[in-house]
Design a protein around this motif. Sequence first.
Motif, short mmCIF file in Angstrom:
data_model
loop_
_atom_site.label_atom_id
_atom_site.label_comp_id
_atom_site.label_asym_id
_atom_site.label_seq_id
_atom_site.Cartn_x
_atom_site.Cartn_y
_atom_site.Cartn_z
N ILE A 159 -43.76 -69.27 3.39
CA ILE A 159 -42.44 -69.12 4.00
C ILE A 159 -42.48 -68.31 5.30
N GLY A 160 -43.69 -67.95 5.74
CA GLY A 160 -43.81 -67.26 7.02
C GLY A 160 -44.11 -65.79 6.95
N GLU B 160 -44.04 -61.75 4.99
CA GLU B 160 -43.08 -60.80 4.41
C GLU B 160 -41.81 -60.68 5.24
N ASP B 161 -41.90 -60.90 6.54
CA ASP B 161 -40.71 -60.78 7.39
C ASP B 161 -39.64 -61.80 7.03
N ALA B 162 -40.04 -62.87 6.36
CA ALA B 162 -39.07 -63.90 5.98
C ALA B 162 -38.32 -63.56 4.70
N VAL B 163 -38.77 -62.52 3.99
CA VAL B 163 -38.15 -62.14 2.72
C VAL B 163 -36.97 -61.21 2.99
N ASP B 164 -35.78 -61.66 2.66
CA ASP B 164 -34.57 -60.85 2.85
C ASP B 164 -34.25 -59.99 1.64
N GLU C 223 -35.44 -59.45 -2.89
CA GLU C 223 -36.39 -59.87 -3.91
C GLU C 223 -36.03 -59.34 -5.28
N MET D 185 -33.98 -65.41 2.75
CA MET D 185 -34.92 -65.91 1.74
C MET D 185 -35.02 -64.88 0.62
N ALA E 118 -34.24 -70.43 -1.08
CA ALA E 118 -33.36 -70.40 0.09
C ALA E 118 -32.34 -71.52 -0.01
N ALA F 81 -40.06 -68.55 -4.13
CA ALA F 81 -39.20 -68.31 -2.97
C ALA F 81 -38.01 -69.26 -3.00
N VAL G 102 -45.41 -66.42 -0.33
CA VAL G 102 -44.97 -65.60 0.81
C VAL G 102 -45.55 -66.14 2.12
#
Length: 391
Positions: free
Chosen positions: A38-39, A41-45, A47, A1, A23, A21, A35
Amino acid sequence: MHLIRGGRVVDVDGTREADVAVADGEIVAVGPDAVAEIGGEDAVDSETDASGSVVAPGLIDAHVHVMMDGRPDVATAVSESDYTASYRSAGNLRDALEAGVTTVRDLGSRGTLALDAGEAVAAGEIDGPRVLACGRNVIMTGGHGNWFGREADGPAEVRKAAREQLKAGADVLKCMATGGVLTEGAVTGAPELTPDELAAFTDAAAPTDTPTAAHAHGERGIKNAVEAGITSIEHGTFMDREAAEMMAERGTYWVPTASALRGIADNGVEAGIPEDAVAKAEDAADRFDDAWDRALDADVPIAMGTDAGTPFNFFADIPRELEYMVDYGLSPEGALEAATVNAADLLGLDDVGRIEGGYRADLVVLDADPTEDVTAWREPDAVFAAGDQVA
């Protein structure tokens, strides 16, 4: 993401603080809570920091010619090989993309050049915006653009010529309803295809619901095209009040291509443009102001298009068209609308032009709000096409 964080989002729905966001090439969340949606901060790959910047939809140019490169005399390209034209097309598309243009509609190139370019972009073989194309223009024998068009005379021939383009995979059908500036000997405003021929042209498009476009400068040619059910009038330079009202009533789009006239009239014979073309462009420019007044008074729907490739009308400069539209009386908000949702509607696309969930992630990051400063489109800080950062 991927997350575009901390910016202000600007589209036809207004300006608001929002993260975006992305994907799999699509926008999946927009807003201050993107954020969380989408679940976390752990979902952010990855930025992009857009703090202090504006995130806007990628631009859509509804009228380009990928085979042409802005040279002063387009006739000098006639003798060039298809290979040369292909290399030029790839360069033009790259320039457009880097300028923040994420979709273009080619309205006439030799053979299947633009159709093939669209497939190459979609396959990831070359960099460029999404390309929709008409294949070859349908024109009368000896008419405007005859050196790269499909000549046809009479309703039966015109219908067959249109069907040939559909068979080749055309996304839109384009015809020449009047003469033009860049064909020597052609009378700019004179009707070329007849009303019966135009009716046959739109009839060929109807079964597949394919949009149609007509190059039309003169009043009579514009009215003939509108009466035949053409989807968009390209140029519309000599539009009178009756033509404007007809277009507004029927929802016929106007694609003004101000960049084309400015490129010729502002540079002239001294820059190497043929004298015949300059004379016709100067005459057309004098009447173009009136066309804008009539179109705006009648509330004609407007989509952005440049005719990129014509003299001194470069793909890298496509965003200047929005400035020209504002010069002629459109608001900066109206210019954004013309270059995003209106152009998307004209092209039959329902997944571009807005920044919201489910839309294709065609985005530009700008250093100012283009609804306040139309020059903000000129040099984007970043460009995303289907979610990939390409500039």
